[in-house]
Enzyme design. Sequence first.
Site, PDB file in Angstrom:
ATOM      1  N   GLU A  42       0.843  -1.193   0.000  1.00  0.00           N
ATOM      2  CA  GLU A  42       0.000   0.000   0.000  1.00  0.00           C
ATOM      3  C   GLU A  42       0.880   1.245   0.000  1.00  0.00           C
ATOM      4  O   GLU A  42       1.515   1.558   1.003  1.00  0.00           O
ATOM      5  CB  GLU A  42      -0.921   0.009   1.225  1.00  0.00           C
ATOM      6  CG  GLU A  42      -1.794   1.257   1.297  1.00  0.00           C
ATOM      7  CD  GLU A  42      -2.533   1.401   2.615  1.00  0.00           C
ATOM      8  OE1 GLU A  42      -2.881   2.546   2.964  1.00  0.00           O
ATOM      9  OE2 GLU A  42      -2.762   0.386   3.303  1.00  0.00           O
ATOM     10  N   ARG A  46       0.632  10.304   0.259  1.00  0.00           N
ATOM     11  CA  ARG A  46       0.964  11.366   1.219  1.00  0.00           C
ATOM     12  C   ARG A  46       2.200  12.153   0.799  1.00  0.00           C
ATOM     13  O   ARG A  46       2.607  13.077   1.509  1.00  0.00           O
ATOM     14  CB  ARG A  46       1.220  10.762   2.609  1.00  0.00           C
ATOM     15  CG  ARG A  46       0.030  10.037   3.196  1.00  0.00           C
ATOM     16  CD  ARG A  46       0.338   9.560   4.600  1.00  0.00           C
ATOM     17  NE  ARG A  46      -0.625   8.573   5.058  1.00  0.00           N
ATOM     18  CZ  ARG A  46      -0.574   7.980   6.237  1.00  0.00           C
ATOM     19  NH1 ARG A  46       0.418   8.261   7.074  1.00  0.00           N
ATOM     20  NH2 ARG A  46      -1.483   7.077   6.584  1.00  0.00           N
ATOM     21  N   THR A  69      -4.527   6.186   1.317  1.00  0.00           N
ATOM     22  CA  THR A  69      -4.870   7.589   1.564  1.00  0.00           C
ATOM     23  C   THR A  69      -5.572   8.195   0.348  1.00  0.00           C
ATOM     24  O   THR A  69      -5.340   9.349  -0.013  1.00  0.00           O
ATOM     25  CB  THR A  69      -3.626   8.424   1.966  1.00  0.00           C
ATOM     26  OG1 THR A  69      -2.761   7.641   2.794  1.00  0.00           O
ATOM     27  CG2 THR A  69      -4.046   9.647   2.779  1.00  0.00           C
ATOM     28  N   LYS A 129     -11.117  -1.579   6.145  1.00  0.00           N
ATOM     29  CA  LYS A 129     -10.007  -1.211   7.017  1.00  0.00           C
ATOM     30  C   LYS A 129     -10.604  -0.710   8.330  1.00  0.00           C
ATOM     31  O   LYS A 129     -11.617  -0.005   8.317  1.00  0.00           O
ATOM     32  CB  LYS A 129      -9.165  -0.113   6.346  1.00  0.00           C
ATOM     33  CG  LYS A 129      -8.003   0.362   7.193  1.00  0.00           C
ATOM     34  CD  LYS A 129      -7.003   1.154   6.376  1.00  0.00           C
ATOM     35  CE  LYS A 129      -7.370   2.611   6.281  1.00  0.00           C
ATOM     36  NZ  LYS A 129      -6.215   3.447   5.833  1.00  0.00           N
TER      37      LYS A 129
END
Length: 205
Positions: A42, A46, A69, A129
């Site tokens: 993953e 960011r 994200t 998640k």
Amino acid sequence: MNFTVAQIMELAPVIPVLVVDRVEDALPIAQALVRGGLPALEVTLRTPAALDVIREMAKVEGAVVGAGTVLNPAQLDAAMEAGARFIVSPGLTEPLGKAAIAAGIPFLPGTATAGDIMRGMDMGLSHFKFFPAETSGGIPALKALAAPLHEARFCPTGGITADSAPKWLAEPFIKCVGGSWVVPKGPVDPEQIETLARAAAALAR
């Protein structure tokens, strides 16, 4: 090969959560993780380099690279264009959920409450998640949520460590955990990453 989100969560007990600042670090990190037995990666959106990092990591044989994200449909589109094969978000919104489902890409939305999970289930989702895992009440909180929402399966992420991961993975409704400990901050050390990945891949679930 196209994976379902359930299959991605079964690839290994740990999905490394990666914050990569330099594109040149992408290949050595991905190669070390795959060698260590952690193929699902993953890459969080960011950093300014994130999409290029996804492009580079996608070149590594055996790597199943996803984007984390992801906050909105525009980021979803950009991540897919870069080669992301699954999408992870910190929360679940209707626009992002509908866009991910329409795109047919495996989608792991962040949830922390019963309402979050129920909204996802209304969309036809069953894998989530749990984020941020430790500060949202940890294992007791997720056990309480999973009891009435027994069809849901989870990948807890946020504050999980090499020491705490086995306790999470012992719960039957948890298919894997997300963790950043397998790629320590600082200069990239492929041997160290591979060693940490092998230990993570060996965790029982």
